[in-house]
Design an enzyme around this catalytic site. Structure first.
Site, PDB file in Angstrom:
ATOM      1  N   THR A 103       0.683  -1.132   0.070  1.00 26.29           N
ATOM      2  CA  THR A 103      -0.035   0.090  -0.091  1.00 26.29           C
ATOM      3  C   THR A 103       0.834   1.102  -0.071  1.00 26.29           C
ATOM      4  O   THR A 103       2.153   1.205  -0.381  1.00 26.29           O
ATOM      5  CB  THR A 103      -1.093   0.062   1.104  1.00 26.29           C
TER       6      THR A 103
ATOM      7  N   LYS B 294       3.334   1.292  -4.022  1.00 28.18           N
ATOM      8  CA  LYS B 294       2.871   0.399  -5.253  1.00 28.18           C
ATOM      9  C   LYS B 294       3.575   0.657  -6.343  1.00 28.18           C
ATOM     10  O   LYS B 294       3.727  -0.305  -7.285  1.00 28.18           O
ATOM     11  CB  LYS B 294       1.325   1.164  -5.392  1.00 28.18           C
TER      12      LYS B 294
ATOM     13  N   GLY C 280      -2.917  10.112  -8.699  1.00 28.23           N
ATOM     14  CA  GLY C 280      -1.636   9.349  -7.888  1.00 28.23           C
ATOM     15  C   GLY C 280      -2.001   7.633  -8.198  1.00 28.23           C
ATOM     16  O   GLY C 280      -2.598   7.483  -8.886  1.00 28.23           O
TER      17      GLY C 280
ATOM     18  N   ALA D 204      -3.530   5.299  -6.787  1.00 29.66           N
ATOM     19  CA  ALA D 204      -4.914   4.939  -6.778  1.00 29.66           C
ATOM     20  C   ALA D 204      -5.808   5.035  -8.150  1.00 29.66           C
ATOM     21  O   ALA D 204      -6.337   4.258  -8.604  1.00 29.66           O
ATOM     22  CB  ALA D 204      -5.771   5.401  -5.434  1.00 29.66           C
TER      23      ALA D 204
ATOM     24  N   ASN E 288      -6.654  16.806 -11.406  1.00 30.57           N
ATOM     25  CA  ASN E 288      -5.759  16.659 -10.522  1.00 30.57           C
ATOM     26  C   ASN E 288      -5.153  17.969 -10.147  1.00 30.57           C
ATOM     27  O   ASN E 288      -5.146  18.857 -10.800  1.00 30.57           O
ATOM     28  CB  ASN E 288      -4.601  15.726 -10.920  1.00 30.57           C
ATOM     29  N   ARG E 289      -4.877  18.219  -8.632  1.00 25.54           N
ATOM     30  CA  ARG E 289      -4.032  19.635  -8.178  1.00 25.54           C
ATOM     31  C   ARG E 289      -2.815  19.799  -9.260  1.00 25.54           C
ATOM     32  O   ARG E 289      -2.737  20.984  -9.692  1.00 25.54           O
ATOM     33  CB  ARG E 289      -3.573  19.126  -6.798  1.00 25.54           C
ATOM     34  N   THR E 290      -2.175  18.909  -9.603  1.00 24.40           N
ATOM     35  CA  THR E 290      -1.013  18.901 -10.424  1.00 24.40           C
ATOM     36  C   THR E 290      -1.437  18.595 -11.618  1.00 24.40           C
ATOM     37  O   THR E 290      -1.589  17.403 -11.964  1.00 24.40           O
ATOM     38  CB  THR E 290       0.358  18.132  -9.970  1.00 24.40           C
TER      39      THR E 290
ATOM     40  N   TYR F  75     -12.004   5.819   3.442  1.00 22.98           N
ATOM     41  CA  TYR F  75     -13.174   5.158   4.497  1.00 22.98           C
ATOM     42  C   TYR F  75     -12.788   5.557   6.110  1.00 22.98           C
ATOM     43  O   TYR F  75     -11.665   5.781   6.258  1.00 22.98           O
ATOM     44  CB  TYR F  75     -13.271   3.733   4.516  1.00 22.98           C
TER      45      TYR F  75
ATOM     46  N   GLY G  62     -14.978   4.087   0.779  1.00 25.66           N
ATOM     47  CA  GLY G  62     -14.039   3.034  -0.007  1.00 25.66           C
ATOM     48  C   GLY G  62     -13.970   1.921   0.699  1.00 25.66           C
ATOM     49  O   GLY G  62     -13.047   0.976   0.342  1.00 25.66           O
TER      50      GLY G  62
HETATM   51  P1  NDP Z   1      -0.951   9.184  -3.848  1.00 28.45           P
HETATM   52  O1  NDP Z   1      -0.032   9.691  -2.658  1.00 28.45           O
HETATM   53  O2  NDP Z   1      -0.314   8.356  -4.826  1.00 28.45           O
HETATM   54  O3  NDP Z   1      -1.691  10.435  -4.634  1.00 28.45           O
HETATM   55  C1  NDP Z   1      -2.435  11.351  -4.008  1.00 28.45           C
HETATM   56  C2  NDP Z   1      -3.412  12.318  -4.926  1.00 28.45           C
HETATM   57  O4  NDP Z   1      -4.070  12.977  -3.861  1.00 28.45           O
HETATM   58  C3  NDP Z   1      -2.663  12.896  -5.803  1.00 28.45           C
HETATM   59  O5  NDP Z   1      -3.355  13.055  -7.023  1.00 28.45           O
HETATM   60  C4  NDP Z   1      -2.598  14.501  -5.224  1.00 28.45           C
HETATM   61  O6  NDP Z   1      -2.424  15.527  -5.975  1.00 28.45           O
HETATM   62  C5  NDP Z   1      -4.023  14.408  -4.432  1.00 28.45           C
HETATM   63  N1  NDP Z   1      -3.915  15.190  -3.434  1.00 28.45           N
HETATM   64  C6  NDP Z   1      -3.392  14.998  -1.989  1.00 28.45           C
HETATM   65  N2  NDP Z   1      -3.622  16.000  -1.050  1.00 28.45           N
HETATM   66  C7  NDP Z   1      -4.325  16.750  -1.695  1.00 28.45           C
HETATM   67  C8  NDP Z   1      -5.201  18.024  -1.339  1.00 28.45           C
HETATM   68  N3  NDP Z   1      -5.015  18.628  -0.104  1.00 28.45           N
HETATM   69  N4  NDP Z   1      -6.073  18.638  -2.236  1.00 28.45           N
HETATM   70  C9  NDP Z   1      -6.253  18.167  -3.542  1.00 28.45           C
HETATM   71  N5  NDP Z   1      -5.641  16.953  -4.026  1.00 28.45           N
HETATM   72  C10 NDP Z   1      -4.587  16.377  -3.039  1.00 28.45           C
HETATM   73  O7  NDP Z   1      -1.939   8.493  -3.166  1.00 28.45           O
HETATM   74  P2  NDP Z   1      -2.992   7.120  -3.604  1.00 28.45           P
HETATM   75  O8  NDP Z   1      -3.284   7.588  -4.997  1.00 28.45           O
HETATM   76  O9  NDP Z   1      -2.082   5.831  -3.716  1.00 28.45           O
HETATM   77  O10 NDP Z   1      -4.150   7.193  -2.745  1.00 28.45           O
HETATM   78  C11 NDP Z   1      -5.107   8.336  -2.897  1.00 28.45           C
HETATM   79  C12 NDP Z   1      -6.381   7.803  -1.636  1.00 28.45           C
HETATM   80  O11 NDP Z   1      -6.974   6.412  -1.952  1.00 28.45           O
HETATM   81  C13 NDP Z   1      -5.600   7.560  -0.393  1.00 28.45           C
HETATM   82  O12 NDP Z   1      -6.358   8.242   0.444  1.00 28.45           O
HETATM   83  C14 NDP Z   1      -6.031   6.002  -0.087  1.00 28.45           C
HETATM   84  O13 NDP Z   1      -5.968   5.746   1.227  1.00 28.45           O
HETATM   85  C15 NDP Z   1      -6.967   5.861  -0.867  1.00 28.45           C
HETATM   86  N6  NDP Z   1      -7.129   4.370  -1.227  1.00 28.45           N
HETATM   87  C16 NDP Z   1      -7.860   3.507  -1.006  1.00 28.45           C
HETATM   88  C17 NDP Z   1      -8.277   2.329  -1.498  1.00 28.45           C
HETATM   89  C18 NDP Z   1      -9.338   1.352  -1.132  1.00 28.45           C
HETATM   90  O14 NDP Z   1      -9.311   0.268  -1.349  1.00 28.45           O
HETATM   91  N7  NDP Z   1     -10.388   1.992  -0.565  1.00 28.45           N
HETATM   92  C19 NDP Z   1      -7.212   1.808  -2.283  1.00 28.45           C
HETATM   93  C20 NDP Z   1      -6.141   2.422  -2.797  1.00 28.45           C
HETATM   94  C21 NDP Z   1      -6.179   3.820  -2.334  1.00 28.45           C
HETATM   95  P3  NDP Z   1      -1.178  16.019  -6.710  1.00 28.45           P
HETATM   96  O15 NDP Z   1      -0.762  14.930  -7.607  1.00 28.45           O
HETATM   97  O16 NDP Z   1      -1.415  17.692  -7.014  1.00 28.45           O
HETATM   98  O17 NDP Z   1      -0.137  15.817  -5.277  1.00 28.45           O
END
Ligand code: NDP
Length: 277
Positions: free
Chosen positions: A63, A67, A130, A132, A152-154, A219, A241
């Site tokens: 996780t 990943k 990101g 996920a 996405n923010r970025t 979640y 989730g």
């Molecule tokens: P990453 O760290 O790879 O990506 C994070 C993403 O969130 C990026 O797109 C980032 O944008 C964005 N982000 C972070 N903070 C902010 C903010 N304050 N405002 C706006 N955008 C923001 O994480 P993952 O993709 O691996 O995980 C994302 C979420 O999904 C997590 O909370 C994780 O717990 C959940 N998840 C749940 C699963 C489930 O089975 N229920 C499975 C997998 C994940 P930027 O690119 O601009 O930094």
């Protein structure tokens, strides 16, 4: 036969429900196994995986934030892992490691099979780009939505995703603060980690179409900020989730044991224990 050993590697990992879920699946199927949540230091992932399998480990979940590293480490991959360029499931494979990704199928099973939401022909908005988001792009597009907008923010990361998956359907990239001119959506999925800090992207309510379904991958005991935003703006259906978590675990369980556990009872049990926490 000795107890087979499994684990989930992550950092942070304390909050992981995966040991509970796999213990429930093991009880259902009569399989004897041990499954632990292990916090791995950020610079120690590859060595930890190698040591775990050398010591006889039979399977790993991976996780945040490992990943993509898991994908690099694996010597053989499923087609869906190659698409995602990220792995959440590993198992020994001869001298190497086999990597798969079950996040996407977990999300689709929860949205389509458990909740009965329809993605075919739908306008879908995916917030976040990101790991996920990457894992769910292909399974989402295989459901034949009318279009998929990745915001996405970025912005550059959303653009990369849109380009990578353009062969599977209409995919567009947007900045997160650049959504006010969009037409309304039928399905909105929050795959940002903003909710972990109680935040939600600042979204215009014009994004919510009639009968709009909103899904947060995060979640917890309380509805997330995104879920509250959806409910306050009269979304037709709102989900966290938890179901995705259990469904991705069930698919990993299948990869390791070739048995399909019942997920509904485990989702209900977890839902109850979250409410009581
Ligand atoms: P990453 O760290 O790879 O990506 C994070 C993403 O969130 C990026 O797109 C980032 O944008 C964005 N982000 C972070 N903070 C902010 C903010 N304050 N405002 C706006 N955008 C923001 O994480 P993952 O993709 O691996 O995980 C994302 C979420 O999904 C997590 O909370 C994780 O717990 C959940 N998840 C749940 C699963 C489930 O089975 N229920 C499975 C997998 C994940 P930027 O690119 O601009 O930094």
């Amino acid at each position: 036969v000795g107890q087979r050993k499994y684990a989930v590697f992550g950092n942070p990992i304390k909050q992981s429900r995966s040991p509970f879920i796999h213990a429930e699946f093991a009880k259902q199927t009569g399989i004897s196994l041990q499954y632990r949540a292990i916090r791995v230091e950020l610079d120690d992932f590859d060595r930890s995986v190698t040591d775990f399998f050398k010591a006889g480990g039979s399977g790993l979940n991976v996780t945040v934030p490992f990943k993509e590293q898991a994908y690099q480490l694996a010597s053989r991959h499923s087609a869906r892992a190659v698409r995602a360029k990220a792995c959440n499931t590993l198992k020994p494979d001869g001298d190497g490691v086999y990597g798969d990704n079950t996040d996407g199928i977990g999300l689709i099973r929860d949205m389509v099979a458990n909740h009965g939401w329809n993605l075919r022909g739908a306008r879908v908005l995916l917030l976040g780009a990101g790991g996920a988001a990457r894992g769910v792009m292909e399974p989402l597009l295989r459901e034949s939505p009318e279009c998929l907008v990745v915001a996405n923010r970025t912005l550059a990361k959303a653009e990369t995703l849109a380009q990578e998956f353009a062969d599977l359907g209409k995919v567009w990239a947007r900045g997160l603060t650049d959504l006010s001119a969009e037409l309304a959506f039928d399905v909105i999925i929050n795959a940002t980690s903003a909710g972990l800090k109680g935040e939600t992207p600042d979204l215009p309510d014009s994004l919510l179409g009639d009968r709009c379904c909103c899904y947060d991958m995060v979640y917890g005991a309380e509805p997330t900020a995104f879920m509250r935003w959806a409910a306050e703006n009269a979304a037709w259906a709102v989900s966290d989730g938890l179901g995705m978590l259990v469904e991705q675990a069930a698919e990993s369980f299948y990869i390791w044991h070739q048995e399909r556990p019942d997920t509904a009872s485990v989702i209900n049990h977890l839902r109850g224990s979250l409410a009581a926490a």
